[in-house]
Design a protein around this motif. Structure first.
Motif, PDB file in Angstrom:
ATOM      1  N   HIS A  62       5.901  -9.449   6.462  1.00 20.06           N
ATOM      2  CA  HIS A  62       5.056  -9.680   5.272  1.00 20.06           C
ATOM      3  C   HIS A  62       3.999 -10.685   5.694  1.00 20.06           C
ATOM      4  N   GLU A  63       4.121 -11.421   6.901  1.00 21.50           N
ATOM      5  CA  GLU A  63       2.805 -12.016   7.472  1.00 21.50           C
ATOM      6  C   GLU A  63       1.505 -10.978   7.616  1.00 21.50           C
ATOM      7  N   ALA A  64       2.074  -9.908   8.195  1.00 22.02           N
ATOM      8  CA  ALA A  64       1.016  -9.053   8.242  1.00 22.02           C
ATOM      9  C   ALA A  64       0.192  -8.533   7.052  1.00 22.02           C
ATOM     10  N   MET A  65       1.072  -8.344   6.071  1.00 23.86           N
ATOM     11  CA  MET A  65       0.547  -8.009   4.595  1.00 23.86           C
ATOM     12  C   MET A  65      -0.401  -8.924   4.355  1.00 23.86           C
ATOM     13  N   LYS A  66      -0.035 -10.537   4.387  1.00 24.76           N
ATOM     14  CA  LYS A  66      -0.918 -11.512   4.024  1.00 24.76           C
ATOM     15  C   LYS A  66      -2.279 -11.581   4.770  1.00 24.76           C
ATOM     16  N   PHE A  67      -2.163 -11.198   5.940  1.00 21.28           N
ATOM     17  CA  PHE A  67      -3.325 -11.122   6.913  1.00 21.28           C
ATOM     18  C   PHE A  67      -4.367 -10.012   6.392  1.00 21.28           C
ATOM     19  N   LEU A  68      -3.947  -9.018   5.907  1.00 24.26           N
ATOM     20  CA  LEU A  68      -4.793  -7.695   5.311  1.00 24.26           C
ATOM     21  C   LEU A  68      -5.306  -7.861   3.982  1.00 24.26           C
ATOM     22  N   ASP A  69      -4.693  -9.188   3.316  1.00 21.01           N
ATOM     23  CA  ASP A  69      -5.007  -9.038   1.781  1.00 21.01           C
ATOM     24  C   ASP A  69      -6.295  -8.807   1.561  1.00 21.01           C
ATOM     25  N   ASP A  70      -7.418  -9.204   2.322  1.00 23.77           N
ATOM     26  CA  ASP A  70      -8.809  -8.840   1.834  1.00 23.77           C
ATOM     27  C   ASP A  70      -9.407  -7.478   1.766  1.00 23.77           C
ATOM     28  N   LEU A  71      -8.269  -6.376   2.482  1.00 26.32           N
ATOM     29  CA  LEU A  71      -8.521  -5.076   2.430  1.00 26.32           C
ATOM     30  C   LEU A  71      -7.761  -4.426   0.918  1.00 26.32           C
ATOM     31  N   GLU A  72      -7.125  -5.262   0.457  1.00 22.73           N
ATOM     32  CA  GLU A  72      -6.417  -5.004  -0.867  1.00 22.73           C
ATOM     33  C   GLU A  72      -5.657  -3.448  -0.735  1.00 22.73           C
ATOM     34  N   ILE A  73      -5.050  -3.368   0.384  1.00 21.82           N
ATOM     35  CA  ILE A  73      -3.984  -2.434   0.511  1.00 21.82           C
ATOM     36  C   ILE A  73      -2.948  -2.548  -0.446  1.00 21.82           C
ATOM     37  N   ASP A  74      -2.845  -1.435  -1.257  1.00 18.42           N
ATOM     38  CA  ASP A  74      -1.700  -1.295  -2.421  1.00 18.42           C
ATOM     39  C   ASP A  74      -0.410  -1.356  -1.990  1.00 18.42           C
ATOM     40  N   ARG A  75       0.031  -0.520  -0.885  1.00 21.47           N
ATOM     41  CA  ARG A  75       1.225  -0.318  -0.314  1.00 21.47           C
ATOM     42  C   ARG A  75       1.408  -0.223   1.051  1.00 21.47           C
ATOM     43  N   PHE A  76       2.576  -0.578   1.723  1.00 20.67           N
ATOM     44  CA  PHE A  76       2.683  -0.701   3.056  1.00 20.67           C
ATOM     45  C   PHE A  76       3.906   0.341   3.328  1.00 20.67           C
ATOM     46  N   VAL A  77       3.848   1.194   4.421  1.00 25.34           N
ATOM     47  CA  VAL A  77       4.789   1.842   5.026  1.00 25.34           C
ATOM     48  C   VAL A  77       5.549   1.291   5.794  1.00 25.34           C
ATOM     49  N   LEU A  78       6.665   0.701   5.822  1.00 31.37           N
ATOM     50  CA  LEU A  78       7.456  -0.294   7.026  1.00 31.37           C
ATOM     51  C   LEU A  78       7.832   0.595   8.022  1.00 31.37           C
ATOM     52  N   GLY A  79       7.713  -0.308   9.096  1.00 34.51           N
ATOM     53  CA  GLY A  79       8.340   0.412  10.269  1.00 34.51           C
ATOM     54  C   GLY A  79       9.683   0.825  10.227  1.00 34.51           C
ATOM     55  N   ARG A  80      10.146   2.087  10.706  1.00 32.67           N
ATOM     56  CA  ARG A  80      11.276   2.690  10.448  1.00 32.67           C
ATOM     57  C   ARG A  80      12.486   1.896  11.082  1.00 32.67           C
ATOM     58  N   GLU A  81      12.039   0.959  11.837  1.00 31.93           N
ATOM     59  CA  GLU A  81      13.119  -0.046  12.335  1.00 31.93           C
ATOM     60  C   GLU A  81      13.423  -1.068  11.488  1.00 31.93           C
ATOM     61  N   ASN A  82      12.963  -1.509  10.551  1.00 34.50           N
ATOM     62  CA  ASN A  82      13.301  -2.446   9.378  1.00 34.50           C
ATOM     63  C   ASN A  82      14.700  -2.296   8.994  1.00 34.50           C
ATOM     64  N   SER A  83      15.560  -3.058   9.135  1.00 32.49           N
ATOM     65  CA  SER A  83      16.892  -2.995   8.325  1.00 32.49           C
ATOM     66  C   SER A  83      16.771  -3.370   6.926  1.00 32.49           C
ATOM     67  N   LEU A  84      17.828  -2.997   6.259  1.00 32.90           N
ATOM     68  CA  LEU A  84      18.109  -3.247   4.862  1.00 32.90           C
ATOM     69  C   LEU A  84      17.836  -4.804   4.620  1.00 32.90           C
ATOM     70  N   PRO A  85      18.559  -5.729   5.459  1.00 35.66           N
ATOM     71  CA  PRO A  85      18.445  -7.102   5.175  1.00 35.66           C
ATOM     72  C   PRO A  85      16.970  -7.594   5.464  1.00 35.66           C
ATOM     73  N   PHE A 141      22.684  13.572  12.549  1.00 36.17           N
ATOM     74  CA  PHE A 141      22.167  12.633  11.434  1.00 36.17           C
ATOM     75  C   PHE A 141      23.043  11.271  11.786  1.00 36.17           C
ATOM     76  N   PHE A 142      21.960  10.200  11.502  1.00 42.35           N
ATOM     77  CA  PHE A 142      22.105   8.659  11.786  1.00 42.35           C
ATOM     78  C   PHE A 142      21.553   7.879  10.773  1.00 42.35           C
ATOM     79  N   SER A 143      22.097   6.686  10.249  1.00 40.83           N
ATOM     80  CA  SER A 143      21.128   6.004   9.288  1.00 40.83           C
ATOM     81  C   SER A 143      20.056   5.367  10.177  1.00 40.83           C
ATOM     82  N   GLY A 144      19.883   5.559  11.105  1.00 40.96           N
ATOM     83  CA  GLY A 144      18.727   5.061  11.800  1.00 40.96           C
ATOM     84  C   GLY A 144      18.873   3.435  12.264  1.00 40.96           C
ATOM     85  N   TRP A 145      17.762   2.690  11.787  1.00 40.02           N
ATOM     86  CA  TRP A 145      17.962   1.273  12.150  1.00 40.02           C
ATOM     87  C   TRP A 145      18.303   0.576  10.613  1.00 40.02           C
ATOM     88  N   LEU A 146      18.360   1.419   9.521  1.00 42.11           N
ATOM     89  CA  LEU A 146      18.735   0.635   8.209  1.00 42.11           C
ATOM     90  C   LEU A 146      19.982  -0.334   8.237  1.00 42.11           C
TER      91      LEU A 146
END
Length: 809
Positions: free
Chosen positions: A110-133, A271-276
């Motif tokens: 979420h720090e990256a999203m805060k850094f880019l606040d002034d660009l008013e990006i509406d949505r972020f496509v997270l890295g595939r490596e992020n887990s559910l937690p 098939f595998f659940s990747g990094w979820l």
């Protein structure tokens, strides 16, 4: 493809912007085709997000602006962007245009999203490596919309952080030209001895992601969008994935095994659940294959009369299916005839009987296609009875002496009224009934609409000719279609891109050094202290260590030698990894080399330390550079995607004194969550049970082209491939100085003390003008086991993909 998505439940599709998208092996749509596609999707209530998800070179800024002037009036629902300068440009041209941060931005916190606040990006496509937690933590710390990949091919490297295709073949993954280097065969050498891995050859080729079972949990977390990767896939794949995920999202009865089988048949590398669910290094990469497999069903039991095969299979085998036999050599064939002869036993006759001679008992069998299933899937977007229809409610009011009034309401609450061009006449016989009006007005078969409800208020007996009702129906469909396509007029602001090249020749220059272990630090500090290395032309040292525990003593040692010292962050920042920052702060460096957006935000807002941005931020144009510099960054390191012309263009259109250029490096190719050490040198699934072979052994991989790659872990056990043949930019120094570049970098890897100091001295003399580039190449080339190259820097002819008939300079 578009129709397959629309008619199987997709809420949105994503399509490449012509010329500028991460789909280098596809053919682009023309602007007219793009317009038609957007209108078709909008008619059916499906959004169109345009993927502008590549880095933009300096000479492309103006063409990109011109293209935006043509595309913005088409009303795309969003642009998916990677390049920070491009995001800034779109925001200036159209303040209300939705922006989505591509997974190529490598946003995993979420720090990256805060850094880019002034660009008013509406949505972020997270890295595939992020887990559910991790996704849950990010959700709790941002109001931004989150999009998560749930199905499709997995890149082994973090998106935006792969330079392997660039390094091997001059094809940038950040330009959509990925050469699928992760799908190559690799040999593994441990301490310079080749390791026998049996049939495990595809050491960095992940199985495909199938997160359908995780969808309910992602919904509960609050994920806004579920992304299916569909590049270079078939319409049948698109239809099948959209249908199954739509049904699960809508809470329909779930049989995950059945759904997985159907999904795997259209395309699957397993098939595998990747990094979820976090890392599992024993399951992510199967290792024996890298292409479509379908579903594994069993093995060959025996042969019958040399003509037929007896297959032990967990699934029914039928004529028309495709089988893959995975032995020492893979063989694919169609089933000509099949019959069940026992419990889980099938006698099979192949279409090409000669293939039987190449097979053996015990070989694994996969079903990888099914003609009958394909035909059923195709009906979902070709059979009129199965197509998506937009429900309409029609309210009619009829009275003699007045015009027939129709009110039409669609599924999203849009309303319009249609009046007949004539006044209704009183019926003399056979009056028009509500049922007759409903039948005629509801005959919407060839349109995208379907009648959901009809109500007629008829005052007295009236008569309407059937022909006139047909005309009203035509007008109703035409007006409702136009209403669904209507968008507010979009103003496109004029933005001036042209900027004159800046030439401000450098009067001095310095060589910055990246060191990779404590022994190198000790050698460098000793050389400075005893005078073996003069300080002339030497800049600060940056520590980029596998073990954070060595930071504090190394910083202390260098400071005692009078050397300014910085510490590099990891290239990836995930939730719960902020303890690494604490380790850095305890060491008391003079500055930070930040390798991700989250790290920049943290250190520029939480500390007083100067921050420099590294190559991993993918700075390829002056707009991106100036954006970071305006946000408190002291300098930027040029992207490793740039060739010499693109590098010079970037340097000459920004304050070149704030640009660092890497002179000598081992290209950091894959940067990945997948740990090759754990996967193939242990039985462990993570650092908790792998025994940490990375701390005991040196590993190199050799690809199928004969290239060697060093493998190194970082503090979070993420692996980086380093190209064993280093790259030198020595031939560019004079021109870079003329433009005004003052900072240059030398990156060590695993050099001995003697080799390290000799390299530094050689490049130091180049910076000071005491050696020529040719002399440097000769001197360094003798020292390198795998030679020396200029890499992509000398590659001025860009990879020519299908979409580009003319290559920009």
């Amino acid at each position: 493809m578009c129709l397959a998505a629309i008619h199987n439940g997709a809420d949105a599709i994503y399509v490449g912007v012509p010329h500028f998208n991460a789909r280098g092996r596809t053919t682009d749509f023309t602007l007219e085709e793009l317009k038609e596609m957007i209108e078709l999707c909008h008619l059916y209530g499906v959004k169109v997000n345009l993927a502008f998800n590549v880095v933009i070179f300096e000479n492309e800024l103006e063409p990109a602006r011109e293209l935006l002037e043509q595309i913005l009036p088409l009303h795309p629902d969003a642009f998916i962007v990677q390049d920070l300068g491009l995001a800034k440009l779109i925001r200036q041209m159209s303040p209300t245009q939705r922006l989505h941060g591509s997974t190529q931005m490598t946003v995993t916190n979420h720090e990256a999203m805060k850094f880019l606040d002034d660009l008013e990006i509406d949505r972020f496509v997270l890295g595939r490596e992020n887990s559910l937690p991790e996704i849950k933590i990010i959700r709790e710390n941002t109001e931004k919309e989150l999009e998560v990949f749930v199905h499709g091919a997995l890149c082994v490297a973090y998106s935006g952080q792969c330079f392997t295709s660039e390094s091997i073949g001059g094809r940038s993954a950040n330009r959509g030209q990925c050469a699928q280097s992760c799908r190559l065969e690799y040999e593994m050498y441990v301490d310079d001895v080749k390791t026998d891995l049996g049939n495990k050859k595809y050491l960095v080729s992940p199985q495909d992601l199938c997160g359908i079972a995780e969808v309910p949990e992602l919904q509960k977390i609050g994920v806004h969008s579920f992304k299916i990767e569909g590049r270079l896939k078939t319409p049948e794949y698109v239809a099948t994935t959209a249908k199954n995920y739509r049904e699960v999202l809508d809470g329909q009865a779930v049989n995950y095994a059945k759904r997985s089988t159907e999904l795997a048949m259209t395309y699957s590398r397993g098939f595998f659940s990747g990094w979820l669910h976090g890392v599992d290094h024993q399951k992510l990469v199967e290792g024996s294959y890298s292409a479509h497999r379908g579903i594994e069903v069993g093995k060959i039991r025996e042969f019958k009369a040399g003509k037929n095969i007896i297959i032990e299979s967990s699934h029914e085998i039928k004529a028309g299916q495709g089988l893959l036999f995975a032995g020492a050599t893979e063989i694919g064939d169609k089933v000509f005839e099949a019959k069940k002869i026992g419990s889980n036993l099938f006698e099979v006759k192949l279409l090409h009987s000669e293939n039987i001679q190449k097979l053996k008992t015990g070989i694994r069998v996969f079903i990888n296609s099914d003609e009958k299933l394909d035909r059923e899937i195709q009906k979902s977007f070709t059979d009129r009875e199965k197509l998506k229809r937009i429900p309409l409610t029609i309210l009619a009011k009829a009275e003699a002496g007045h015009k027939l009034e129709l009110k039409i309401i669609d599924d999203e609450g849009r309303e319009l009224s249609v009046l007949s061009s004539f006044e209704l006449q009183a019926a003399t016989s056979r009056p028009t009934t509500a049922e007759l009006m409903k039948e005629e007005l509801g005959a919407l078969g060839t349109s995208p609409f379907i009648l959901r409800a009809f109500n007629a208020e008829i005052l007295g007996d009236i008569f309407i000719h059937q022909k006139e009702l047909k005309e009203l129906r035509r007008l109703m469909v035409e007006k409702m279609s136009a209403l669904r396509l209507k968008r507010d007029e979009r103003k496109v602001n004029s933005v001036t891109m042209s900027k004159t090249a800046i030439l401000n020749p450098a009067t001095s220059a310095q060589l910055n050094i990246i060191l990779r272990n404590k022994k190198q630090v000790e050698a460098y500090a000793e050389a400075i202290t005893n005078g073996a290395l003069e300080c002339r032309g030497l800049g600060p040292v940056v520590l980029d260590f596998e073990f954070g525990k060595d930071f504090s003593p190394s910083v202390k040692l260098l400071k005692e030698a009078g050397v300014r010292v910085g510490i590099a962050t990891t290239r990836i920042l995930k939730p719960k990894e902020y303890y690494n920052f604490k380790i850095i702060m305890v060491a008391k460096p003079d500055f930070i080399l930040a390798r991700n957006l989250g790290a920049i935000h943290y250190f520029t807002t939480e500390t007083d330390l100067p921050v420099k941005a590294d190559f991993s931020l993918n700075i390829t144009n002056s707009w991106s550079a100036e954006y970071l510099l305006s946000k408190g960054v002291e300098s930027v390191n040029a992207s490793y995607d740039l060739n010499q012309n693109q590098l010079m263009s970037l340097a000459s259109h920004m304050d070149a004194s704030k640009l660092e250029v890497t002179l000598h490096q081992y290209m950091p190719e894959f940067h990945m969550e997948h740990c090759v050490f754990a996967a193939f040198m242990s039985n462990g699934s993570s650092f908790k049970d792998c025994g940490k072979p990375c701390e005991k052994h040196e590993v190199k991989l050799k690809d199928s082209y004969g290239n060697w790659h060093h493998l190194k872990p970082d503090q979070e056990c993420r692996n980086t491939f380093y190209r064993a043949t280093p790259q030198s930019a020595s031939f560019l120094v004079d021109e870079l100085k003329r433009i005004g570049v003052t900072e240059y970098r030398l990156e060590a890897l695993d050099e001995t003390a003697t080799m390290l100091i000799h390299k530094i001295k050689t490049y130091q003399k180049l910076i000071l003008g005491e050696l020529t580039s040719d002399e440097v190449v000769k001197e360094i080339g003798v020292m390198e086991s795998y030679g020396l190259s200029s890499g992509q820097l000398s590659n001025t002819k860009a990879y020519k993909d299908r979409k580009k008939e003319v290559t920009l300079p």
